[in-house]
Design a protein around this motif. Sequence first.
Motif, mmCIF file in Angstrom:
data_model
loop_
_atom_site.group_PDB
_atom_site.id
_atom_site.type_symbol
_atom_site.label_atom_id
_atom_site.label_comp_id
_atom_site.label_asym_id
_atom_site.label_seq_id
_atom_site.Cartn_x
_atom_site.Cartn_y
_atom_site.Cartn_z
ATOM 1 N N ILE A 1 -2.855 35.394 -5.732
ATOM 2 C CA ILE A 1 -2.097 34.184 -5.411
ATOM 3 C C ILE A 1 -2.978 32.959 -5.672
ATOM 4 O O ILE A 1 -3.762 32.554 -4.809
ATOM 5 C CB ILE A 1 -1.601 34.181 -3.944
ATOM 6 N N PRO A 2 -2.887 32.354 -6.857
ATOM 7 C CA PRO A 2 -3.616 31.109 -7.109
ATOM 8 C C PRO A 2 -3.242 30.046 -6.077
ATOM 9 O O PRO A 2 -2.136 30.054 -5.505
ATOM 10 C CB PRO A 2 -3.150 30.719 -8.520
ATOM 11 N N SER A 3 -4.147 29.118 -5.856
ATOM 12 C CA SER A 3 -3.987 28.200 -4.725
ATOM 13 C C SER A 3 -2.850 27.209 -4.902
ATOM 14 O O SER A 3 -2.406 26.610 -3.912
ATOM 15 C CB SER A 3 -5.295 27.442 -4.486
ATOM 16 N N GLY A 4 -2.350 27.023 -6.115
ATOM 17 C CA GLY A 4 -1.200 26.136 -6.270
ATOM 18 C C GLY A 4 0.001 26.597 -5.474
ATOM 19 O O GLY A 4 0.820 25.779 -5.015
ATOM 20 N N TYR A 5 0.121 27.909 -5.257
ATOM 21 C CA TYR A 5 1.258 28.434 -4.498
ATOM 22 C C TYR A 5 1.162 28.081 -3.018
ATOM 23 O O TYR A 5 2.192 28.017 -2.335
ATOM 24 C CB TYR A 5 1.363 29.950 -4.694
ATOM 25 N N THR A 6 -0.038 27.854 -2.516
ATOM 26 C CA THR A 6 -0.191 27.395 -1.136
ATOM 27 C C THR A 6 0.604 26.112 -0.935
ATOM 28 O O THR A 6 1.304 25.937 0.065
ATOM 29 C CB THR A 6 -1.671 27.140 -0.812
ATOM 30 N N TYR A 7 0.502 25.216 -1.908
ATOM 31 C CA TYR A 7 1.127 23.902 -1.771
ATOM 32 C C TYR A 7 2.577 23.902 -2.225
ATOM 33 O O TYR A 7 3.367 23.071 -1.754
ATOM 34 C CB TYR A 7 0.245 22.865 -2.466
ATOM 35 N N ASN B 1 -8.489 28.180 -8.824
ATOM 36 C CA ASN B 1 -8.819 28.362 -7.412
ATOM 37 C C ASN B 1 -7.851 29.398 -6.846
ATOM 38 O O ASN B 1 -6.642 29.286 -7.043
ATOM 39 C CB ASN B 1 -8.594 27.059 -6.628
ATOM 40 N N PHE B 2 -8.368 30.387 -6.155
ATOM 41 C CA PHE B 2 -7.497 31.358 -5.499
ATOM 42 C C PHE B 2 -7.248 30.934 -4.053
ATOM 43 O O PHE B 2 -8.088 30.286 -3.425
ATOM 44 C CB PHE B 2 -8.121 32.752 -5.506
ATOM 45 N N SER B 3 -6.102 31.304 -3.521
ATOM 46 C CA SER B 3 -5.832 31.060 -2.109
ATOM 47 C C SER B 3 -6.691 31.992 -1.257
ATOM 48 O O SER B 3 -7.284 32.951 -1.754
ATOM 49 C CB SER B 3 -4.352 31.292 -1.802
ATOM 50 N N ARG B 4 -6.755 31.700 0.024
ATOM 51 C CA ARG B 4 -7.414 32.609 0.967
ATOM 52 C C ARG B 4 -6.509 33.801 1.224
ATOM 53 O O ARG B 4 -5.281 33.707 1.143
ATOM 54 C CB ARG B 4 -7.672 31.909 2.302
#
Length: 579
Positions: A93-99, A383-386
């Motif tokens: 899950i790349p960090s763009g999906y967090t947002y 950037n990967f999500s946590r």
Amino acid sequence: MVVQKVADASSFRTSELDTRDSISLATPPGFRHLLGTPAPSQRFRAFGIDPLESPSHDAKLRGLMYRLSRRMDAVIKWPPQARSAEYWENPFIPSGYTYLLQFIAHDLVHSAIPLSVAGGLGRGTTNARRTPLRLETLYGSGPVGSPHIYALDAPSDDRRTKLRLGRMRWKERQPATGCPFRDIARTQAENVTGIDRSIAGVRVALTEALVADPRNDDHAVMSQLTALLALLHNGLVDVIRGREDNAGPNGRFGAAYKRFLCARGALTAIYHSIIRNDLMRRVIHPAIYASYSGPAPHFIDRLASADGLAIGDWEIPFEFSHGAFRFGHAMVRPEYQINDLSLHDLNNTLEKSSINDPANMPLDETWMVQWSRFFEINGSTPNFSRRIGPHFSDGLGNDQIFPAFDETERVGLLYRDLLGAGLAGMWSVDALIAEIGARRPNFIAMSRLLADRAYRVNQLREWLVSAPTYGALTDEDIETLSNDPPLPFFILFEAMQQMEGLQLGLLGSIIVSEVIFGALASVSPPAGGGSLADRLDLVSREFYLTNVLQGIPDISNMAQLVEFTTEIAELQQAVPAFL
């Protein structure tokens, strides 16, 4: 605002399990409970006490959530993983999906004040969103209702079809080439009461973000995602304009609104395609995704996709808004590589907004997101999500962004999430599992953590006692939390135990799927009916005799959205790099 007493609630609003208790039916407008309103015996309890029935025990609830939040400060010892990544990162899950998740949350819930800060239901906690996943968070009430967020296409005021964007700022001398309109639109407040936050003789404070939803300027990455979607909308307007007939001087007003509505419909269809085919596939347990992602899923919540609801009837379950969907907070990284040159820590990222740092707005080139750093595009390593689990990045404890608000003096987002859940009168984890099991026993049977209560309690107890230096949990705390965990905590715990933090577990996936896929299913035409090309054709023919959206590619993931935006906004050579 007075808590609404729904004594005459219809079968859609009230569980057949209990219709006698008026307290259990008290919900602010815009909210409801998943699977019907729980009976008093089915609600979350702290030390065996229902917070809704015993406000005098409020201090005990706050103390318990405070100590649990402290226990969750302990770093999780994740198992090693095969892909090249830090032990705490989620390479799937790349960090763009967090947002994107945060943006979707804004599109589903908009309350005047958080429940945790309000301290109880009905005190400004009404949900104003009554049209789910229609991009109201981006478009507001349209060019007539929210004119401040739309740009004039012509000297007259009848052609507001594009969303406003603002010039980015150059830290040093502006280069000869570049793409200046990369930030959301921002402006100063002149000739009004208030404190002038400008730096005299140096820089004017741009305190006002010209966006439909002020939360979309919560921080730098959120405002950049909003600008990305605005760029795509504006590009779609240009595509449509180039293919429509010349309406003549008397038809310009109507042509402008047809163009706007067609572009909005097209972007909404693309947005739904990405939610369905990309985002949910990444975060939901595979078995649950398979059950809900088809054209005709079987919903266990009667209101999940209720057809024919009038505007104003849609309501969001507390078990989603204040429970399962809080999982996105655990995905936030401690730092972000924004572009090829700029690495920013989370504290700095959170402080970059017109409210918190108006004298340094608009965003400068060090904050211009290079989207291949946030999504996998052409083989990029983003950037990967946590990993998803009961632990947040330290930056979400920022005392300037999330200050203390009660006697515990606990700062940060984590305590707010736990306390808000405790005050919402939600289903207890045990009762929710039992109710889902009665309706879909095959779901619960897939997980020992859900099917075997003794095992679940023991697993929770073992985790709670495993870091005794964090939280100072008492034996009584551990027993009450093991037997009746607050829902947002359990969703994170389940993801950690069941999926090694790479996706949601079964219970979290069921709750999220019921609401997200339910909202998609309520969209007309049905979100599951046909390809994106078919949807775009239907959108176009609402307004034009021909398909003015023909040729738009089959966009089913965020990488494709970014690439298409780069093309139609002519950002291939943008400086700083867009892609």
